[in-house]
Design a protein around this motif. Structure first.
Motif, PDB file in Angstrom:
ATOM      1  N   PRO A  13       0.797  -1.233   0.000  1.00 40.45           N
ATOM      2  CA  PRO A  13       0.000   0.000   0.000  1.00 40.45           C
ATOM      3  C   PRO A  13       0.831   1.286   0.000  1.00 40.45           C
ATOM      4  CG  PRO A  13      -0.962  -1.580   1.515  1.00 40.45           C
ATOM      5  CD  PRO A  13       0.354  -2.165   1.052  1.00 40.45           C
ATOM      6  N   ASP A  14       2.042   1.250   0.561  1.00 40.19           N
ATOM      7  CA  ASP A  14       2.843   2.473   0.593  1.00 40.19           C
ATOM      8  C   ASP A  14       3.402   2.841  -0.781  1.00 40.19           C
ATOM      9  OD1 ASP A  14       4.629   0.267   0.825  1.00 40.19           O
ATOM     10  OD2 ASP A  14       6.184   1.606   1.576  1.00 40.19           O
ATOM     11  N   ILE A 111      19.368  -2.934  -9.666  1.00 38.76           N
ATOM     12  CA  ILE A 111      19.382  -1.479  -9.867  1.00 38.76           C
ATOM     13  C   ILE A 111      17.956  -0.976 -10.079  1.00 38.76           C
ATOM     14  CG2 ILE A 111      20.028   0.369 -11.482  1.00 38.76           C
ATOM     15  CD1 ILE A 111      22.661  -1.213 -11.957  1.00 38.76           C
ATOM     16  N   LEU A 112      17.198  -1.644 -10.939  1.00 40.20           N
ATOM     17  CA  LEU A 112      15.806  -1.261 -11.184  1.00 40.20           C
ATOM     18  C   LEU A 112      14.988  -1.363  -9.901  1.00 40.20           C
ATOM     19  CD1 LEU A 112      15.073  -3.041 -14.570  1.00 40.20           C
ATOM     20  CD2 LEU A 112      15.007  -0.581 -14.167  1.00 40.20           C
ATOM     21  N   ARG A 118      12.735   3.341  -4.142  1.00 42.07           N
ATOM     22  CA  ARG A 118      13.061   4.656  -3.607  1.00 42.07           C
ATOM     23  C   ARG A 118      12.275   5.749  -4.318  1.00 42.07           C
ATOM     24  NH1 ARG A 118      15.327   8.884  -4.740  1.00 42.07           N
ATOM     25  NH2 ARG A 118      16.222   8.186  -6.688  1.00 42.07           N
ATOM     26  N   HIS A 119      12.237   5.722  -5.638  1.00 44.49           N
ATOM     27  CA  HIS A 119      11.588   6.795  -6.387  1.00 44.49           C
ATOM     28  C   HIS A 119      10.091   6.870  -6.092  1.00 44.49           C
ATOM     29  CE1 HIS A 119      10.980   9.739  -9.530  1.00 44.49           C
ATOM     30  NE2 HIS A 119       9.957   9.015  -9.939  1.00 44.49           N
ATOM     31  N   ILE A 120       9.423   5.734  -6.097  1.00 48.76           N
ATOM     32  CA  ILE A 120       7.977   5.756  -5.842  1.00 48.76           C
ATOM     33  C   ILE A 120       7.702   6.245  -4.426  1.00 48.76           C
ATOM     34  CG2 ILE A 120       5.885   4.369  -5.598  1.00 48.76           C
ATOM     35  CD1 ILE A 120       6.957   2.592  -7.883  1.00 48.76           C
ATOM     36  N   ARG A 121       8.423   5.711  -3.456  1.00 52.46           N
ATOM     37  CA  ARG A 121       8.160   6.067  -2.054  1.00 52.46           C
ATOM     38  C   ARG A 121       8.547   7.506  -1.723  1.00 52.46           C
ATOM     39  NH1 ARG A 121       9.460   0.428  -1.301  1.00 52.46           N
ATOM     40  NH2 ARG A 121       7.638  -0.575  -0.374  1.00 52.46           N
ATOM     41  N   GLU A 122       9.605   8.019  -2.353  1.00 51.03           N
ATOM     42  CA  GLU A 122      10.081   9.358  -1.997  1.00 51.03           C
ATOM     43  C   GLU A 122       9.555  10.449  -2.926  1.00 51.03           C
ATOM     44  OE1 GLU A 122      14.329   9.323  -1.575  1.00 51.03           O
ATOM     45  OE2 GLU A 122      14.260   7.621  -0.202  1.00 51.03           O
TER      46      GLU A 122
END
Length: 144
Positions: A13-14, A111-112, A118-122
């Motif tokens: 969900p996050d 790497i992906l 990181r990108h989605i969450r941040e």
């Protein structure tokens, strides 16, 4: 864990941004990464097109997010756009580092995986929260 590398992309969900089109794209990317990883676990190297498919989907998602950020006057537009561009450049480098058969490697998959998490969450979570706050069309910065 494969070869000492940690793999952790699971749809949770996050990872939801609240932007349906973005979430659908993210779900697909996560599923493709997981399918490729599952292949490695059982000793089957994913076909070379898998990386291309993941990257095309990510690029389409980046373009959609860019349009959405411009349409809503997203205050973190430049930083978010720059992160996408840095990742695009990194993926150009990844293409040149494929193994000799042209296949996706576990290192590239990791790497992906780390970038997506990181990108989605941040970054994308902030975009989702901002878009969610725009409750009325007059919240959009469109000119008549």
């Amino acid at each position: 864990m494969c070869g000492g590398l940690m793999f952790n992309t699971k749809w949770t969900p996050d990872l939801e941004t609240g932007i349906d089109d973005v979430d659908q794209c993210h779900r697909y990317i996560v599923r493709m990464i997981n399918d490729a990883y599952d292949g490695f676990v059982v000793g089957i190297n994913p076909e070379s097109y898998i990386l291309d498919e993941i990257l095309v989907c990510m690029s389409q998602c980046f373009d959609y997010e860019l349009m959405l950020m411009m349409e809503t006057c997203y205050p973190n537009f430049l930083a978010h756009r720059d992160e996408h561009e840095l990742f695009r450049q990194r993926m150009i480098d990844v293409h040149s580092r494929r193994n000799k058969e042209g296949n996706l490697t576990i290192d590239l998959l990791v790497i992906l995986d780390h970038w997506v998490n990181r990108h989605i969450r941040e970054c994308d979570a902030k975009l989702g929260a901002y878009v969610g706050e725009l409750s009325a069309p007059e919240g959009m910065c469109r000119t008549a």
